[in-house]
Design an enzyme around this catalytic site. Structure first.
Site, PDB file in Angstrom:
ATOM      1  CB  CYS A 105     -33.170 -13.825 -35.877  1.00  0.00           C
ATOM      2  SG  CYS A 105     -33.124 -14.718 -34.301  1.00  0.00           S
ATOM      3  N   GLY A 106     -36.607 -14.633 -35.708  1.00  0.00           N
ATOM      4  CA  GLY A 106     -37.877 -14.331 -35.040  1.00  0.00           C
ATOM      5  C   GLY A 106     -37.704 -14.041 -33.561  1.00  0.00           C
ATOM      6  CG  ASN A 129     -34.298 -18.180 -39.757  1.00  0.00           C
ATOM      7  OD1 ASN A 129     -34.809 -18.042 -38.656  1.00  0.00           O
ATOM      8  ND2 ASN A 129     -33.231 -18.947 -39.930  1.00  0.00           N
ATOM      9  N   GLY A 159     -35.010 -13.114 -32.201  1.00  0.00           N
ATOM     10  CA  GLY A 159     -34.210 -11.893 -32.147  1.00  0.00           C
ATOM     11  C   GLY A 159     -35.088 -10.655 -32.300  1.00  0.00           C
ATOM     12  CG  HIS A 207     -32.089 -13.035 -28.489  1.00  0.00           C
ATOM     13  ND1 HIS A 207     -31.858 -13.122 -29.847  1.00  0.00           N
ATOM     14  CD2 HIS A 207     -32.927 -14.047 -28.170  1.00  0.00           C
ATOM     15  CE1 HIS A 207     -32.544 -14.153 -30.329  1.00  0.00           C
ATOM     16  NE2 HIS A 207     -33.206 -14.731 -29.335  1.00  0.00           N
ATOM     17  CG  ASN A 246     -28.266 -22.851 -33.764  1.00  0.00           C
ATOM     18  OD1 ASN A 246     -29.288 -22.370 -34.263  1.00  0.00           O
ATOM     19  ND2 ASN A 246     -27.757 -22.424 -32.621  1.00  0.00           N
ATOM     20  CB  CYS A 250     -36.066 -21.546 -33.796  1.00  0.00           C
ATOM     21  SG  CYS A 250     -35.938 -20.946 -35.489  1.00  0.00           S
ATOM     22  CD  GLU A 263     -30.604 -17.095 -36.289  1.00  0.00           C
ATOM     23  OE1 GLU A 263     -30.521 -18.289 -35.921  1.00  0.00           O
ATOM     24  OE2 GLU A 263     -31.508 -16.664 -37.007  1.00  0.00           O
ATOM     25  NE  ARG A 264     -27.390 -20.060 -28.766  1.00  0.00           N
ATOM     26  CZ  ARG A 264     -28.040 -20.505 -27.688  1.00  0.00           C
ATOM     27  NH1 ARG A 264     -27.417 -20.586 -26.530  1.00  0.00           N
ATOM     28  NH2 ARG A 264     -29.311 -20.846 -27.733  1.00  0.00           N
TER      29      ARG A 264
END
Ligand SMILES: N[C@@H](CCC[C@H](N)C(=O)O)C(=O)O
Length: 276
Positions: free
Chosen positions: A219-220, A13, A222, A161, A66, A75, A210-211
């Site tokens: 995704c951490g 990521n 996530g 999430h 983002n 994040c 991811e949005r």
């Protein structure tokens, strides 16, 4: 102007990290989009900004954008890179490092192997605060999308999430269902969409749409949300490993009211300057 940056990643990521303590720059969404562009810019999933704190009880302010230019609250993979960045640049000698984000205060600790342990704070489970439109709080919800009903968990780790359980992440409809749920009307601020496969009580696989980005290699936040979903559904113990396409994260959550702890690597790739 030439803006100095460091390219980093947490399990693939990837991030452009910019220090706006020693450089002055009025960063706007169109700058983010230009820098994040993988063809015409540097390329990244998120642009991370290091700023001076706005309050006395923290070391830094950590801002997250983002690739599409939207500023977001949290994040997790970026948090580990943030810790390595401020340490490597000698911006602080503190360990742990306390950081304010738009999603709350998090604490970052670098260990002897240079892995970073992040106290991500307690998950937010009240629908209004996620934000998620629901009549009442529940462990799982039924979400209608594209003519089908999905059983989902809705959790905020500072950022929103939704987590779905799947039989095999390799065949999960990440590219098709991901964007539909990202923009689902019951998530007023849109949502990150996690597809979780539970392997056993201490291990799960995860892919995340991811949005504001699309699918990333990891995704951490996530992974933290999936951990909470798995524990709440009685599928995971309080310590577990998340397997993401970019590598593994160690997670722990002792239950409601407790913070989620995430440990993993943070890697510097190169340094550069971009004309902006
Ligand atoms: N990659 C991140 C999450 C980044 C923000 C997310 N796309 C959002 O919009 O909330 C992570 O590692 O947590």
């Amino acid at each position: 102007m030439l803006l100095k940056f460091t390219k980093m990643h947490g399990l693939g990521n990837d991030f452009v990290v910019v220090d706006l303590i020693t450089q002055r720059f009025n960063l706007k969404p169109h700058h983010v989009r230009k820098i994040a562009d993988r063809n015409f810019g540097v390329g990244c999933d998120q642009l991370l900004v290091v700023e001076a704190p706005s309050r006395p009880d923290v070391d830094f302010r950590y801002r997250i954008f983002n690739a599409e230019g939207s500023e977001v609250e949290q994040c997790g993979n970026g948090a580990r890179c943030f810790a390595r960045f401020v340490r490597d640049k000698k911006l602080t000698g503190n360990n742990p490092i306390r950081v304010e984000t738009a999603g709350g205060i998090i604490s970052l600790e670098i260990d002897e192997q240079k892995r970073v342990r992040v106290d991500m704070g307690a998950p937010i489970l009240e629908p209004d605060a996620i934000p998620f439109i629901a009549d009442a709080r529940a462990t799982t919800y039924t979400l209608e999308a594209d003519g089908r009903d999905y059983t989902v968990s809705a959790i905020s780790m500072g950022n929103p999430h939704v987590v779905l359980q799947v039989d095999d992440t390799r065949y999960a409809p990440v590219a098709t269902l991901g964007p539909i749920l990202e923009a689902h009307g019951r998530f007023p601020k849109r949502v990150n969409v996690g597809f979780m496969q539970v392997l056993d009580r201490q291990r799960f696989r995860l892919r995340v749409f991811e949005r504001g980005v699309g699918e990333t290699l990891a995704c951490g936040s996530g992974a933290c949300a999936a951990m909470v979903a798995g524990v709440q559904r009685g599928l995971l113990d309080s310590n577990a490993t998340a397997e993401l396409n970019g590598g593994e994260l160690i997670l722990s959550w002792q239950g409601e009211g407790h913070p989620v702890i995430m440990t993993g690597p943070a890697t510097t790739v190169f340094e550069g300057q971009v004309r902006i």
